[in-house]
Design a protein around this motif. Sequence first.
Motif, PDB file in Angstrom:
ATOM      1  N   THR A   1      -4.404  -3.091   8.045  1.00 43.07           N
ATOM      2  CA  THR A   1      -4.805  -3.428   6.683  1.00 43.07           C
ATOM      3  C   THR A   1      -5.932  -2.515   6.220  1.00 43.07           C
TER       4      THR A   1
ATOM      5  N   GLN B   1      -5.839   0.175   3.093  1.00 48.93           N
ATOM      6  CA  GLN B   1      -6.875   0.212   2.049  1.00 48.93           C
ATOM      7  C   GLN B   1      -7.503   1.597   1.954  1.00 48.93           C
TER       8      GLN B   1
ATOM      9  N   TYR C   1      -5.188   3.932   0.175  1.00 49.82           N
ATOM     10  CA  TYR C   1      -5.146   3.599  -1.249  1.00 49.82           C
ATOM     11  C   TYR C   1      -6.383   4.162  -1.967  1.00 49.82           C
TER      12      TYR C   1
ATOM     13  N   MET D   1     -15.027  -2.848  -1.299  1.00 48.37           N
ATOM     14  CA  MET D   1     -14.243  -1.782  -1.931  1.00 48.37           C
ATOM     15  C   MET D   1     -15.138  -0.702  -2.548  1.00 48.37           C
TER      16      MET D   1
ATOM     17  N   ALA E   1       0.836  -1.201   0.000  1.00 51.13           N
ATOM     18  CA  ALA E   1       0.000   0.000   0.000  1.00 51.13           C
ATOM     19  C   ALA E   1       0.873   1.254   0.000  1.00 51.13           C
TER      20      ALA E   1
ATOM     21  N   ARG F   1     -14.651   0.998   6.893  1.00 47.54           N
ATOM     22  CA  ARG F   1     -13.610  -0.033   6.804  1.00 47.54           C
ATOM     23  C   ARG F   1     -14.180  -1.432   6.663  1.00 47.54           C
TER      24      ARG F   1
ATOM     25  N   LYS G   1     -16.352   1.688   0.097  1.00 49.72           N
ATOM     26  CA  LYS G   1     -15.307   2.629   0.507  1.00 49.72           C
ATOM     27  C   LYS G   1     -15.180   3.762  -0.519  1.00 49.72           C
TER      28      LYS G   1
END
Length: 185
Positions: free
Chosen positions: A127, A131, A134, A52, A12, A48, A55
């Motif tokens: 983690t 994410q 990112y 994806m 990341a 979280r 998010k």
Amino acid sequence: MQGTLEFVLQSARAVMASLALSYEVETGTSINETELKCMAENIYFEGRAEPMMGKIAIGHVVMNRIEDERFPNTICEVVHQGPVRESWKTRQHKDLPAEKRIYYPIKNRCQFSWWCDGKSDEPKDETGWAQAQYVAGNIMYNGKYRGITEGATHYHATYVKPKWRFDRGMNHIGRIGSHIFYRWD
């Protein structure tokens, strides 16, 4: 397990560094670390546990608000929007300049609940934090998935029933993950 987690975090970080470098080369503008952190925190604390696309949708609501004149025009101002109260430590000094005064959000009254819930704002899931960073970088500097929320400026979790969802001008857009999205026309 520790080796896998460290690999995810290193990956990341490498992606974010590459993204920042390519953005700076293409545009001549450097990455705003403060704004990136505000966006990543909002994605992390609001979504979280989301897939994806959830998010990404949460991040795009922030960007949609920036484009709407009814909201502040920076990421941090949008994320931290809500009523504040001055600290008792600075309030007692009448001659203290404005830039030295300290303000805190009023608990449970912010636009994004995590900002004023009284809990720590330090990400604990490494983690999930990687994410969120990112996704934040891709939204802010690549314009990825633009339009996924169809201009939504509001959302709430499926288990929350805010009164504002019935406000005049609030149009239901759809659901992504466990959040329902609305556009304020």
